[in-house]
Design a protein around this motif. Structure first.
Motif, short mmCIF file in Angstrom:
data_model
loop_
_atom_site.label_atom_id
_atom_site.label_comp_id
_atom_site.label_asym_id
_atom_site.label_seq_id
_atom_site.Cartn_x
_atom_site.Cartn_y
_atom_site.Cartn_z
N LEU A 228 -31.82 -0.82 -1.99
CA LEU A 228 -33.08 -0.47 -1.34
C LEU A 228 -33.49 0.97 -1.70
CD1 LEU A 228 -35.24 -1.32 0.65
CD2 LEU A 228 -33.73 -0.65 2.52
N LEU B 215 -30.80 2.83 13.30
CA LEU B 215 -30.85 1.43 13.72
C LEU B 215 -29.53 0.96 14.34
CD1 LEU B 215 -32.67 -0.06 10.63
CD2 LEU B 215 -33.60 0.07 12.95
N LEU C 173 -29.23 -9.78 5.30
CA LEU C 173 -27.79 -9.75 5.03
C LEU C 173 -27.04 -10.46 6.16
CD1 LEU C 173 -25.56 -8.71 3.23
CD2 LEU C 173 -25.69 -6.53 4.41
N LEU D 131 -21.93 3.86 8.30
CA LEU D 131 -22.29 4.43 6.99
C LEU D 131 -23.28 5.57 7.12
CD1 LEU D 131 -22.76 1.13 4.99
CD2 LEU D 131 -20.98 2.82 4.60
N GLY D 132 -24.05 5.55 8.20
CA GLY D 132 -25.17 6.48 8.31
C GLY D 132 -24.77 7.88 8.76
N LEU E 145 -31.12 -5.50 6.51
CA LEU E 145 -29.90 -5.76 7.26
C LEU E 145 -29.96 -7.14 7.91
CD1 LEU E 145 -29.34 -2.25 8.95
CD2 LEU E 145 -28.18 -3.16 6.92
N GLU F 228 -22.16 -7.14 13.71
CA GLU F 228 -21.23 -6.61 12.69
C GLU F 228 -21.96 -5.77 11.65
OE1 GLU F 228 -18.01 -10.32 12.87
OE2 GLU F 228 -19.39 -10.13 11.17
N VAL F 229 -23.07 -6.32 11.14
CA VAL F 229 -23.83 -5.61 10.12
C VAL F 229 -24.38 -4.31 10.69
CG1 VAL F 229 -25.96 -5.72 8.77
CG2 VAL F 229 -24.37 -7.64 8.73
N ARG F 230 -24.84 -4.37 11.92
CA ARG F 230 -25.39 -3.20 12.59
C ARG F 230 -24.34 -2.11 12.76
NH1 ARG F 230 -28.91 -3.63 18.16
NH2 ARG F 230 -29.26 -1.40 18.37
N VAL G 169 -35.48 -1.26 6.33
CA VAL G 169 -34.01 -1.26 6.41
C VAL G 169 -33.54 -2.33 7.40
CG1 VAL G 169 -31.97 0.09 7.03
CG2 VAL G 169 -33.82 1.17 5.73
N ALA G 170 -34.21 -2.43 8.55
CA ALA G 170 -33.82 -3.43 9.55
C ALA G 170 -33.97 -4.84 8.97
CB ALA G 170 -34.68 -3.28 10.80
N MET H 96 -33.33 -3.80 15.69
CA MET H 96 -32.24 -4.75 15.39
C MET H 96 -32.11 -5.83 16.46
SD MET H 96 -31.26 -4.16 12.36
CE MET H 96 -29.85 -5.27 12.21
N ARG I 91 -30.27 6.13 4.46
CA ARG I 91 -29.07 6.32 5.24
C ARG I 91 -29.39 6.75 6.67
NH1 ARG I 91 -23.99 9.99 3.06
NH2 ARG I 91 -22.70 9.66 4.90
N ALA J 90 -28.64 4.70 10.12
CA ALA J 90 -27.88 5.30 11.22
C ALA J 90 -28.64 5.14 12.54
CB ALA J 90 -27.63 6.77 10.94
N ALA K 25 -21.65 -1.75 10.96
CA ALA K 25 -21.30 -1.23 9.63
C ALA K 25 -22.35 -0.22 9.16
CB ALA K 25 -21.17 -2.39 8.63
N ALA K 26 -23.62 -0.53 9.40
CA ALA K 26 -24.70 0.37 8.99
C ALA K 26 -24.60 1.69 9.75
CB ALA K 26 -26.05 -0.29 9.25
N ALA K 27 -24.29 1.60 11.05
CA ALA K 27 -24.17 2.81 11.87
C ALA K 27 -23.05 3.71 11.33
CB ALA K 27 -23.88 2.43 13.32
#
Lengths: 188, 188
Positions: A153, A187, B153, B187-188, B150, B179-181, B146-147, B80, A181, A185, B183-185
């Motif tokens: 993205l 979201l 995914l 990473l951010g 995600l 889970e995806v949420r 981004v949402a 989300m 990023r 974060a 993981a995103a948090a």
């Protein structure tokens, strides 16, 4: 017309993009592209497998550079820092010549369903390449998948910005990764 | 063979998937699908435009249900949470019959480049639909993009889990989004 055509690839891309824009991708034959470029059909086929490859060539090499960027990131780099390194690593791709063709190329792809499908799979391929490279660094599977999707993205957005603004690729790419990023974060 | 074939669609899907699996998608003609299903070619064309649509039909309707799920989420729901509502909303799609065909369908698509391209664009289309629906709720553009990514995914992962485990779709979808949420948090 000699076999040695130092700027043949560039002339073929130029001719192909102009013809695709003027008369549509489906209505353009390889023979026409070669003729417009002042080259023979066999010269075309020395450079490209078919007319679609004029638009999508170099995908495997690009995936390799992305992968290499992730593999070469400092050992302690977090997943998104490694993704940033991948995007910065492809900077060599983004020449002034690429920029000149980029918008026209995107317009051609956008106007044709088959090409949009191809472009979508290309992006999915980049995501898989980055995910695998992250996974090899020890990033858990789900984190690797999400980071790779965010990376694609960020890549797409950076590319659009770079086409529009002609900024420095590394800077544009870094900013794009930081923005995506931060959004992720928030979201999460 | 009468015009009224109450289970024609199901028989055509069954026949098509079996033939695609046995002899490959490219080697299968509509006439063969109809014959295997014990129906006529014109019956086939009353249900599907072409053999590809047997694999990808219903995409627009699915996108609409995703969009409706987001639009119908409580006003104060975060992006989300709205995405989760979208995934839960498509639960009606995931019948036992769909599950029976699902793995075979995925194997057919996975074995053919053109079909993989088509599938990639389908997912990109879902992302755009969800992004637009989030944007209409007032979610800023980047957060919506981004949402939505995600969300796609989470959708793909939930679908894979659901095919494997036969669990309740809503539960599988909610867990996947969570889970995806998370993981995103991270990473951010």
């Amino acid at each position: 017309m000699g076999r040695w055509e130092p700027d043949a690839r560039q002339r073929l891309v130029r001719a192909a993009l102009d013809l695709f824009s003027e008369q549509g991708y489906d209505n353009t034959a390889v023979a026409q592209i070669a003729e417009r470029a002042g080259l023979t059909k066999s010269t075309f086929f020395r450079h490209y497998r078919d007319k679609r490859e004029v638009l999508f060539g170099g995908q495997d090499e690009l995936a390799e550079v992305l992968t290499g960027g992730i593999a070469g990131a400092p050992e302690q780099a977090e997943p998104m820092a490694a993704v940033e390194a991948a995007l910065v690593a492809v900077g060599g791709w983004f020449t002034e010549e690429q920029r000149e063709y980029g918008s026209q190329r995107q317009a051609v792809i956008g106007s044709n369903l088959e090409l949009r499908e191809r472009a979508a799979l290309k992006m999915a391929g980049f995501a898989v390449a980055m995910k695998d490279a992250l996974h090899r660094r020890g990033v858990p599977e789900l984190a690797a998948v999400v980071a790779a999707e965010l990376g694609v993205l960020a890549f797409e957005r950076a590319y659009g910005t770079w086409l529009e603004t002609a900024g420095d690729w590394s800077e544009v790419a870094r900013r794009s990764v930081a923005e995506v990023r931060a959004a992720a974060a928030e979201l999460g």
